[in-house]
Enzyme design. Structure first.
Site, PDB file in Angstrom:
ATOM      1  CB  SER A  19      -0.944   0.447   1.208  1.00  0.00           C
ATOM      2  OG  SER A  19      -0.365   0.011   2.348  1.00  0.00           O
ATOM      3  CD  GLU A  21       1.722   8.783   4.743  1.00  0.00           C
ATOM      4  OE1 GLU A  21       0.793   7.483   5.218  1.00  0.00           O
ATOM      5  OE2 GLU A  21       2.393   9.554   5.597  1.00  0.00           O
ATOM      6  CE1 TYR A  53      -9.514  15.786   7.323  1.00  0.00           C
ATOM      7  CE2 TYR A  53      -8.486  15.955   9.463  1.00  0.00           C
ATOM      8  CZ  TYR A  53      -8.953  16.597   8.680  1.00  0.00           C
ATOM      9  OH  TYR A  53     -10.611  16.529   8.689  1.00  0.00           O
ATOM     10  CB  ALA A  55      -2.016  18.999  12.823  1.00  0.00           C
ATOM     11  N   GLY A 112      -3.565  12.318  16.002  1.00  0.00           N
ATOM     12  CA  GLY A 112      -2.812  13.947  15.439  1.00  0.00           C
ATOM     13  C   GLY A 112      -2.063  13.937  16.497  1.00  0.00           C
ATOM     14  CG  ASP A 113       2.071  15.482  15.101  1.00  0.00           C
ATOM     15  OD1 ASP A 113       1.843  14.488  15.310  1.00  0.00           O
ATOM     16  OD2 ASP A 113       2.325  15.564  13.835  1.00  0.00           O
ATOM     17  CE1 TYR A 152       4.167   6.218  16.208  1.00  0.00           C
ATOM     18  CE2 TYR A 152       1.791   5.226  17.262  1.00  0.00           C
ATOM     19  CZ  TYR A 152       2.412   6.897  16.315  1.00  0.00           C
ATOM     20  OH  TYR A 152       1.953   7.376  16.081  1.00  0.00           O
ATOM     21  CG  HIS A 156       3.044   7.800  20.462  1.00  0.00           C
ATOM     22  ND1 HIS A 156       3.710  10.165  21.208  1.00  0.00           N
ATOM     23  CD2 HIS A 156       2.650   8.578  19.261  1.00  0.00           C
ATOM     24  CE1 HIS A 156       3.225  10.334  20.186  1.00  0.00           C
ATOM     25  NE2 HIS A 156       2.237  10.019  19.136  1.00  0.00           N
ATOM     26  CB  ALA A 159       4.108   5.650  25.248  1.00  0.00           C
ATOM     27  CG  PHE A 223       9.914  13.529  10.395  1.00  0.00           C
ATOM     28  CD1 PHE A 223       9.157  14.068  10.698  1.00  0.00           C
ATOM     29  CD2 PHE A 223       9.428  11.681  10.332  1.00  0.00           C
ATOM     30  CE1 PHE A 223       7.493  13.555  10.919  1.00  0.00           C
ATOM     31  CE2 PHE A 223       7.850  11.513  10.226  1.00  0.00           C
ATOM     32  CZ  PHE A 223       6.607  12.574  10.314  1.00  0.00           C
ATOM     33  CG  HIS A 273       1.438   1.754   4.720  1.00  0.00           C
ATOM     34  ND1 HIS A 273       0.159   2.043   3.611  1.00  0.00           N
ATOM     35  CD2 HIS A 273       2.259   3.678   4.922  1.00  0.00           C
ATOM     36  CE1 HIS A 273      -0.160   3.383   3.660  1.00  0.00           C
ATOM     37  NE2 HIS A 273       0.792   4.082   4.234  1.00  0.00           N
ATOM     38  NE  ARG A 279      10.173  14.776  -4.951  1.00  0.00           N
ATOM     39  CZ  ARG A 279       9.805  15.136  -6.309  1.00  0.00           C
ATOM     40  NH1 ARG A 279       9.817  14.900  -7.016  1.00  0.00           N
ATOM     41  NH2 ARG A 279       9.712  17.087  -5.925  1.00  0.00           N
TER      42      ARG A 279
END
Length: 301
Positions: A19, A21, A53, A55, A112-113, A152, A156, A159, A223, A273, A279
């Site tokens: 899949s 993204e 989507y 934040a 979401g962030d 994760y 996360h 967490a 990131f 995924h 790209r």
């Protein structure tokens, strides 16, 4: 995962599922790039393609427009991302219903962030869904959606522990999540150790590894630092000295990602995924190495 010698996979390529993204474009030029990438990757017959989507719904209209166009103009199955940050239940439910009306039957549910960005405190909306598990339940209550959620392998970043993070995954599953897609990682042992712990909890939904071909090493490393993903020293060494050498960087990136996915396949993984960054070139090359083919080319030949 330590550096490997690139080799063919021992698993039947017919069993490989992928899949992709994408993110909604901001400019006409970015839109051209996005749809060229979608056109390039679509013949590989992905299980679905997801669209991110922003934040607080900051890309709501662009996400909806991209997803709607996928439904209208392609045979792909779109999965629309949805967050519960900075929005009331009524606002989020309206988006869910609009996706259903557009023909979307798969949602990627994410908390979401935080509105203030990564590293700031998350504050639930007073009238909104408090956590992802609540959002999953809300989506399922509105329609018979397939729902994917995040996972994760290195926990996360907010967490308190990996066990606490797996508790959160369990809550999402209990509310109806059908699949989990992991944050990207570069050490495959991290994924398998995480998978062992998740299965030991009795969580049996697919835990699909998220793979990021490294378009730009410095950006990816930055990131990763924000999201709690580790970057092995051997990976940094492979990109050393290539900041200004885009062509060589692409070749190294393709080799690194191919090594990773072939190792995962050899260890029993058959679903991936890909975070495409809109790209297609690197992702297409990696899928080709996995044995996936554009069957329309064969038919036209």
């Amino acid at each position: 995962m330590s550096p490997l010698t690139l080799r063919p996979s021992r698993q039947s390529t017919g069993s490989i599922k992928v899949s992709f993204e994408f993110f909604p474009p901001k400019t006409p030029e970015m839109e051209t790039t996005l749809w060229a990438s979608i056109e390039r990757l679509a013949p590989l017959s992905p299980q679905f393609v997801s669209v991110t989507y922003g934040a607080g719904g900051s890309t709501r209209e662009r996400t909806h427009a991209t997803v709607s166009r996928l439904v209208r103009e392609t045979n792909l199955k779109p999965a629309a991302h949805l967050t519960c940050v900075a929005a009331s239940k009524a606002e989020v439910d309206s988006v869910i219903r609009s996706y259903w009306e557009a023909g979307v039957r798969h949602v990627v549910a994410l908390r979401g962030d935080p509105v203030g960005g990564l590293g700031t405190a998350y504050e639930p909306h007073a009238e909104g869904y408090q956590q992802t598990c609540d959002l999953v339940a809300g989506i399922k209550a509105i329609g018979d959606f397939e729902v994917s959620v995040s996972a994760y392998p290195e926990k996360h970043p907010e967490a308190s522990s990996l066990d606490a993070d797996i508790d959160a995954l369990q809550a999402k599953v209990d509310c109806g999540a059908d699949r989990a897609i992991t944050q990207f990682f570069f050490d495959n042992d991290l994924y398998f150790r995480y998978l062992d712990r998740v299965r030991a909890r009795g969580i049996n939904i697919p835990i699909v590894p998220g793979i990021v071909p490294v378009q730009n090493f410095k950006q990816t490393a930055n990131f990763a630092a924000k999201t709690g993903a580790s970057v092995p020293d051997w990976l940094a060494a492979r990109f050393e000295g290539l900041d200004q050498d885009v062509d060589t960087r692409k070749l190294i990136a393709a080799a690194v990602a191919a090594e990773q996915v072939i190792d995962l396949v050899d260890r029993g993984v058959n679903e991936f995924h890909f975070y495409t960054m809109n790209r297609a070139d690197l992702v297409y090359a990696i899928c080709h190495l996995l044995g996936l083919r554009d069957h329309s080319v064969k038919a036209a030949a």
